[in-house]
Design an enzyme around this catalytic site. Structure first.
Site, mmCIF file in Angstrom:
data_model
loop_
_atom_site.group_PDB
_atom_site.id
_atom_site.type_symbol
_atom_site.label_atom_id
_atom_site.label_comp_id
_atom_site.label_asym_id
_atom_site.label_seq_id
_atom_site.Cartn_x
_atom_site.Cartn_y
_atom_site.Cartn_z
ATOM 1 N N GLY A 146 -4.802 -2.348 5.559
ATOM 2 C CA GLY A 146 -4.004 -3.475 5.058
ATOM 3 C C GLY A 146 -4.671 -4.820 5.288
ATOM 4 O O GLY A 146 -4.823 -5.625 4.366
ATOM 5 N N ARG A 147 -5.106 -5.081 6.529
ATOM 6 C CA ARG A 147 -5.673 -6.407 6.827
ATOM 7 C C ARG A 147 -7.096 -6.565 6.298
ATOM 8 O O ARG A 147 -7.705 -7.621 6.472
ATOM 9 C CB ARG A 147 -5.585 -6.690 8.322
ATOM 10 C CG ARG A 147 -6.243 -5.660 9.215
ATOM 11 C CD ARG A 147 -5.813 -5.850 10.668
ATOM 12 N NE ARG A 147 -6.281 -4.766 11.528
ATOM 13 C CZ ARG A 147 -5.673 -3.591 11.678
ATOM 14 N NH1 ARG A 147 -4.564 -3.330 11.012
ATOM 15 N NH2 ARG A 147 -6.149 -2.672 12.498
ATOM 16 N N GLU A 188 -4.489 -7.694 15.448
ATOM 17 C CA GLU A 188 -4.012 -6.360 15.071
ATOM 18 C C GLU A 188 -5.167 -5.359 15.182
ATOM 19 O O GLU A 188 -4.943 -4.175 15.430
ATOM 20 C CB GLU A 188 -3.429 -6.367 13.652
ATOM 21 C CG GLU A 188 -2.534 -5.167 13.370
ATOM 22 C CD GLU A 188 -1.687 -5.303 12.126
ATOM 23 O OE1 GLU A 188 -0.464 -5.483 12.251
ATOM 24 O OE2 GLU A 188 -2.244 -5.237 11.018
ATOM 25 N N LYS A 210 0.836 -1.197 0.000
ATOM 26 C CA LYS A 210 0.000 0.000 0.000
ATOM 27 C C LYS A 210 0.872 1.248 0.000
ATOM 28 O O LYS A 210 0.679 2.165 -0.784
ATOM 29 C CB LYS A 210 -0.896 -0.047 1.248
ATOM 30 C CG LYS A 210 -1.849 1.094 1.401
ATOM 31 C CD LYS A 210 -2.775 0.829 2.584
ATOM 32 C CE LYS A 210 -3.538 2.079 2.967
ATOM 33 N NZ LYS A 210 -4.421 1.856 4.123
ATOM 34 N N HIS A 249 -4.006 -34.406 17.005
ATOM 35 C CA HIS A 249 -2.859 -35.241 17.378
ATOM 36 C C HIS A 249 -1.725 -34.386 17.939
ATOM 37 O O HIS A 249 -0.588 -34.835 18.027
ATOM 38 C CB HIS A 249 -2.384 -36.045 16.168
ATOM 39 C CG HIS A 249 -3.454 -36.954 15.654
ATOM 40 N ND1 HIS A 249 -3.556 -38.286 16.033
ATOM 41 C CD2 HIS A 249 -4.522 -36.717 14.853
ATOM 42 C CE1 HIS A 249 -4.624 -38.818 15.458
ATOM 43 N NE2 HIS A 249 -5.227 -37.883 14.731
ATOM 44 N N GLU A 290 10.570 -4.755 4.383
ATOM 45 C CA GLU A 290 10.667 -6.138 3.910
ATOM 46 C C GLU A 290 10.354 -6.222 2.418
ATOM 47 O O GLU A 290 11.076 -6.850 1.631
ATOM 48 C CB GLU A 290 9.678 -7.033 4.671
ATOM 49 C CG GLU A 290 9.992 -7.227 6.140
ATOM 50 C CD GLU A 290 9.344 -6.183 7.044
ATOM 51 O OE1 GLU A 290 9.018 -5.079 6.543
ATOM 52 O OE2 GLU A 290 9.168 -6.471 8.236
ATOM 53 N N LYS A 343 9.730 -1.166 14.539
ATOM 54 C CA LYS A 343 10.234 -0.787 13.204
ATOM 55 C C LYS A 343 11.302 0.290 13.340
ATOM 56 O O LYS A 343 12.348 0.247 12.694
ATOM 57 C CB LYS A 343 9.095 -0.206 12.356
ATOM 58 C CG LYS A 343 8.172 -1.193 11.720
ATOM 59 C CD LYS A 343 7.330 -0.434 10.683
ATOM 60 C CE LYS A 343 6.046 -1.149 10.371
ATOM 61 N NZ LYS A 343 5.118 -0.345 9.570
HETATM 62 C C1 G6Q Z 1 -2.479 -4.203 8.250
HETATM 63 C C2 G6Q Z 1 -1.254 -3.464 8.486
HETATM 64 C C3 G6Q Z 1 -0.008 -4.136 7.961
HETATM 65 C C4 G6Q Z 1 0.336 -3.798 6.522
HETATM 66 C C5 G6Q Z 1 1.793 -4.206 6.256
HETATM 67 C C6 G6Q Z 1 2.212 -3.984 4.844
HETATM 68 O O1 G6Q Z 1 -3.574 -3.803 8.529
HETATM 69 O O2 G6Q Z 1 -1.424 -2.173 8.065
HETATM 70 O O3 G6Q Z 1 -0.033 -5.524 8.110
HETATM 71 O O4 G6Q Z 1 -0.547 -4.434 5.654
HETATM 72 O O5 G6Q Z 1 2.623 -3.511 7.129
HETATM 73 O O6 G6Q Z 1 2.083 -2.638 4.503
HETATM 74 P P1 G6Q Z 1 2.235 -2.167 3.015
HETATM 75 O O7 G6Q Z 1 1.132 -2.749 2.224
HETATM 76 O O8 G6Q Z 1 2.186 -0.664 3.048
HETATM 77 O O9 G6Q Z 1 3.569 -2.672 2.526
#
Ligand code: G6Q
Length: 555
Positions: free
Chosen positions: A268-269, A354, A208, A385, A214, A513
């Site tokens: 994001g989620r 989250e 986003k 199991h 990463e 972070k």
């Molecule tokens: C979810 C968070 C988080 C996000 C990641 C990736 O609700 O905001 O998990 O999706 O940190 O972020 P980017 O899509 O900006 O790389």
């Protein structure tokens, strides 16, 4: 009302009084006393059947919980979300993932813009692109068809598409393998690059913000790997982006024509419904992706209009509040009895923890009741199991969400009956338990000596009375998966409103972070012992020694 008021609110205090009776109930007795209990405590909507009768609830409990939800303003808040109010107040954003699955033709005007129309424009582009990759019209630089798609993204840009692609693998394109690289740990990408061919691999850089460490590091490494085979001019055929950040995407070298956008009002989620779902659209096709969205929309409509008493997400949320805040359970185990839902517990970990893993209310005051429990789990029957021992006889009762699809997507005889039998048996065993007298009778029937029986009775007794929900889908399809995810999204929403927290921010991930950035410099550059405690200094020193072959000094 702030969460500070929650414990003294009329509905909460009524629930506490009610709990002083309910704490002594036995599920076995509740079932014996009411032959219609299953019918009374089950509901169906958007293709999902929910049996919540194996919870320690009565009609009064549910009525009191619904009163609590109303008192906390769940219905008004729900409307505020659907209509695009900026309910994510710490980030000043609307929360409109529901708009991403609204059917074509629906309108939502915000600040003079028809957001619904924009959503469908992106969806159309996405579907068109996905179909070109699937048909082979989109090729790699040698003219070969794409055989491998690698999604580079993390968190919300990873967990949803990965879970959904795995869940729908039985209807996925047979030529195209989906891969997901998320971890900054180079072992993740390195192992994958050894298995794919640059000529036939398409990378989706999904971020986003397009600034996530990463994702950017993995994307740069993937790009460098590609350029040891192809040339700069070939990048456009092998790298596409999903992002809200056109500038950063262009700077990375991805043609904006190959970028699929979304909006800041998609968390994001909650983003698998947006262009972040591109891997899924490629896997199951544009029509399949639209079915996925329409399944979720069916659940949205139900959530928005059904009275709380018959509202699946509300019921799941309220039973969860009862178990968490009155029965005192600290975790929920999610057990999908469907191997293709193997990533669903992990997906819910993020969605629930989250969103509602918060300790302050909307006004910033500390909450006075427990919020999100730990979410964990694995597929059945595998979990049986492994950790089910603890679920049956451990000291902490853990409510379980069992999830199963009635029809399998394979034709192997006998397996589905065995799977469903295990699923239903587990919830029955958790509910019924096994008394000492039942153990004695069983062992006597086997002819065991009385002193041996007495030595074993306690070990072979099951306390029972352990709550669970069972969710049944007719089959695991794009539509039913969409509805299932939306069900949990709205469950999280309802619980967040009741607890009084903001379910849509995630400030808790920031501190680590920032510290990591500083430590990363110290691992490759000059150490800054003054900035840390003795433990952190010691760990940095040991890592520097390994990475830079430097001698250990006392920090
Ligand atoms: C979810 C968070 C988080 C996000 C990641 C990736 O609700 O905001 O998990 O999706 O940190 O972020 P980017 O899509 O900006 O790389």
């Amino acid at each position: 009302m702030s969460a500070n008021d929650l414990r003294s609110s009329p509905a909460w205090t009524a629930l506490q009084r009610h709990f002083s009776d309910a704490r002594d109930w036995r599920l076995r007795d509740l079932f014996n006393a009411d032959s219609h209990r299953f019918q009374s405590f089950s509901e169906q909507a958007a293709g999902i059947f929910l049996d919540y009768s194996k919870n320690l609830v009565s009609r009064d409990t549910m009525d009191l919980l619904c009163t609590l939800a109303r008192e906390r303003g769940v219905e008004a808040r729900r409307e505020a979300m659907f209509s695009g109010e900026k309910i994510n107040h710490t980030e000043q954003r609307a929360v409109l993932h529901t708009l991403l699955r609204a059917p074509r033709g629906e309108q939502l005007m915000i600040d003079g813009q028809d957001l619904a129309a924009e959503v469908h424009q992106v969806l159309d582009r996405l579907g068109h692109f996905a179909e070109r990759v699937r048909s082979g019209a989109w090729t790699g630089y040698t003219g070969e068809q794409i055989t491998d798609v690698v999604n580079i993204g993390i968190g919300g840009s990873y967990l949803g598409p990965k879970m959904a692609c795995q869940a729908l693998r039985s209807v996925s394109h047979p030529r195209i393998a989906m891969h997901f690289v998320s971890n900054v740990d180079g072992h993740d990408l390195d192992a994958l690059l050894a298995r794919v061919k640059p000529e036939t691999t398409l990378f989706i850089v999904a971020s986003k913000t397009f600034t996530t460490q990463e994702t950017m590091m993995n994307a740069q490494s993937a790009r460098a790997w590609f350029l040891t085979h192809g040339e700069e001019k070939h990048l456009a055929q092998h790298f596409v982006a999903v992002s809200t950040n056109t500038k950063a995407v262009t700077e990375f070298g991805i043609d904006p024509a190959n970028m699929f956008g979304f909006w800041d009002w998609v968390g994001g989620r909650y983003s698998v419904w947006s262009a972040i779902g591109l891997p899924l659209a490629i896997a199951i096709g544009a029509d399949g992706f639209r079915e996925f969205l329409s399944g979720a929309h069916g659940m949205d409509q139900h959530f928005r209009s059904a009275p709380l008493e018959r509202n699946l997400p509300a019921i799941l949320a309220l039973v969860g509040i009862w178990n968490r805040n009155f029965l005192g359970s600290t975790s929920i185990s999610v057990a999908p009895y469907h191997q293709d839902l193997a990533s669903f517990p992990g997906y819910l970990e993020q969605l629930e923890m989250e969103s509602n893993g918060k300790g302050v209310d909307l006004d910033g005051a500390p909450v006075t009741v427990a919020t999100c429990p730990v979410i964990w789990g694995d597929t059945g029957t595998n979990g049986q199991h492994a950790y089910f021992q603890m679920l049956h006889q451990g000291t902490d009762p853990v409510p379980v969400d069992f999830i199963a699809a009635l029809q399998p997507s394979h034709a192997l005889p006998g397996h589905q009956e065995a799977l469903l039998a295990n699923c239903f048996a587990q919830s029955e065993a958790l509910m019924r338990g096994k008394t000492g007298d039942e153990v004695r009778a069983e062992l006597q029937a086997q002819g065991m000596a009385p002193d041996r029986i007495e030595a074993l009775v306690a070990h072979r007794t099951f306390p029972g009375n352990r709550p669970s929900n069972t969710l049944l889908l007719d089959a695991l399809t794009p539509a039913s998966l969409g509805a299932l995810i939306a069900l949990y999204e709205h469950k999280v929403f309802v619980q967040g409103v009741i607890w009084g927290v903001n379910s849509f921010d995630q400030w808790g991930v920031e501190l680590g972070k920032v510290l990591a950035k500083a430590i990363q410099h110290e691992l490759s550059g000059a150490p800054n012992a003054g900035a840390h405690d003795a433990s952190t200094n010691g760990l940095i020193a040991r890592a520097r020694q390994a990475l830079l072959a430097q001698p250990l000094t006392d920090a």
